[in-house]
Design a protein around this motif. Sequence first.
Motif, mmCIF file in Angstrom:
data_model
loop_
_atom_site.group_PDB
_atom_site.id
_atom_site.type_symbol
_atom_site.label_atom_id
_atom_site.label_comp_id
_atom_site.label_asym_id
_atom_site.label_seq_id
_atom_site.Cartn_x
_atom_site.Cartn_y
_atom_site.Cartn_z
ATOM 1 N N TRP A 69 -11.174 103.040 78.441
ATOM 2 C CA TRP A 69 -12.306 102.999 79.365
ATOM 3 C C TRP A 69 -12.515 104.327 80.080
ATOM 4 N N ALA A 70 -11.589 105.249 79.947
ATOM 5 C CA ALA A 70 -11.824 106.596 80.475
ATOM 6 C C ALA A 70 -12.912 107.311 79.666
ATOM 7 N N PHE A 71 -13.131 106.838 78.421
ATOM 8 C CA PHE A 71 -14.173 107.400 77.557
ATOM 9 C C PHE A 71 -15.008 106.225 77.019
ATOM 10 N N PRO A 72 -16.012 105.771 77.777
ATOM 11 C CA PRO A 72 -16.738 104.531 77.426
ATOM 12 C C PRO A 72 -17.343 104.535 76.027
ATOM 13 N N LEU A 73 -17.833 105.690 75.558
ATOM 14 C CA LEU A 73 -18.429 105.770 74.221
ATOM 15 C C LEU A 73 -17.526 106.490 73.231
ATOM 16 N N GLY A 74 -16.273 106.670 73.584
ATOM 17 C CA GLY A 74 -15.326 107.308 72.692
ATOM 18 C C GLY A 74 -15.364 108.826 72.792
ATOM 19 N N THR A 75 -14.645 109.461 71.881
ATOM 20 C CA THR A 75 -14.578 110.927 71.860
ATOM 21 C C THR A 75 -14.895 111.426 70.453
ATOM 22 N N ASP A 76 -15.176 112.731 70.362
ATOM 23 C CA ASP A 76 -15.518 113.330 69.063
ATOM 24 C C ASP A 76 -14.272 113.952 68.438
ATOM 25 N N PRO A 77 -14.383 114.631 67.289
ATOM 26 C CA PRO A 77 -13.189 115.178 66.617
ATOM 27 C C PRO A 77 -12.407 116.193 67.438
ATOM 28 N N LEU A 78 -13.049 116.798 68.453
ATOM 29 C CA LEU A 78 -12.347 117.765 69.296
ATOM 30 C C LEU A 78 -11.901 117.158 70.624
ATOM 31 N N GLY A 79 -12.062 115.853 70.762
ATOM 32 C CA GLY A 79 -11.620 115.184 71.984
ATOM 33 C C GLY A 79 -12.602 115.304 73.137
ATOM 34 N N ARG A 80 -13.860 115.630 72.859
ATOM 35 C CA ARG A 80 -14.864 115.732 73.919
ATOM 36 C C ARG A 80 -15.514 114.370 74.149
ATOM 37 N N ASP A 81 -15.812 114.076 75.397
ATOM 38 C CA ASP A 81 -16.360 112.777 75.772
ATOM 39 C C ASP A 81 -17.770 112.617 75.210
ATOM 40 N N MET A 82 -18.004 111.586 74.420
ATOM 41 C CA MET A 82 -19.303 111.367 73.799
ATOM 42 C C MET A 82 -20.384 111.069 74.830
ATOM 43 N N LEU A 83 -20.069 110.282 75.841
ATOM 44 C CA LEU A 83 -21.057 109.936 76.864
ATOM 45 C C LEU A 83 -21.550 111.179 77.591
ATOM 46 N N SER A 84 -20.638 112.054 77.966
ATOM 47 C CA SER A 84 -21.026 113.283 78.662
ATOM 48 C C SER A 84 -21.897 114.170 77.779
ATOM 49 N N ARG A 85 -21.565 114.254 76.507
ATOM 50 C CA ARG A 85 -22.348 115.093 75.599
ATOM 51 C C ARG A 85 -23.732 114.501 75.340
ATOM 52 N N LEU A 86 -23.822 113.187 75.258
ATOM 53 C CA LEU A 86 -25.124 112.550 75.082
ATOM 54 C C LEU A 86 -26.012 112.757 76.312
ATOM 55 N N ILE A 87 -25.428 112.640 77.486
ATOM 56 C CA ILE A 87 -26.200 112.830 78.723
ATOM 57 C C ILE A 87 -26.715 114.256 78.817
#
Length: 293
Positions: A69-87
């Motif tokens: 739950w620290a990463f609600p939409l998961g992470t990418d291959p480099l460990g970056r938060d998907m939710l933050s990148r989408l926003i």
Amino acid sequence: MSVAAARQSPLGEFWYYFRENRGAVIGLYIFAVFVFVALFAPLLAPYDPTQQFRQSTLLPPAWAVGGDWAFPLGTDPLGRDMLSRLIHGARYSFFVGIVVVVVAASGGILIGLIAGFAPKWLDTLIMRLMDVILAFPSLLLALVLVAILGPSLTNAMIAIALVLQPHYVRLTRASVMSERTRDYVVSSRVAGAKLPRLMFITVLPNCLAPIIVQAALSFSTAILDAAALGFLGMGAQPPTPEWGTMLAEAREFILRAWWVVTFPGVAILVTVLAINLMGDGLRDALDPKLKRS
């Protein structure tokens, strides 16, 4: 609200006809959310979009098995938060849409006005040049222009604006040719109005309705083309959190990490669909032929 009350002001009349299209209203609400997310991305995103959590690479969404739950939409291959990148990607897409529409519409309207009032030989020359540009597939032409200018988000926006410009030229010219023979234009000409005043003060305001609809549709086209160029490596460059670039970075993981491709794709789909629905509503509200008494 009655029709008579709605028609007391132009804005009231516009909203009355716009809200009759329920899809357009839904699109407007989604677009408003999109704008809000784009404007306040640094406040809404839980992490910096480029921050890497190396111990949490390719984590699935929080509700899936193995999610966090620290990463609600998961992470990418480099460990970056998907939710933050989408926003933050919403901010880039909104910026692309605004810049492309402003540049394409400004140049297209100016050239279209010139063509509409120009002598026949100049009008023909301008329109044949626009026809040549429109003869090429838009994405292919944008790719060629970016290849010449160099891969970057700025050059991608310039290329997309140039590709979309002929649509504004043709639309503006057609509206000008329809308006220039009307009585109010003839009266202004007889009264001694100079050509710049006829073009920009007398005729242009009465040509804006179809141009506004075209601008809304061009906004979604710009987002799609920017995502396509980013996916092909000719637009925004990594680690920029642009939706098309995110798709390009994640395509090799599509079979074992579905979320890294699905979420950027859904973001593009929902945003473009909302803008197109809103464009349909604008057409219904601004075109007198489509208004029902």
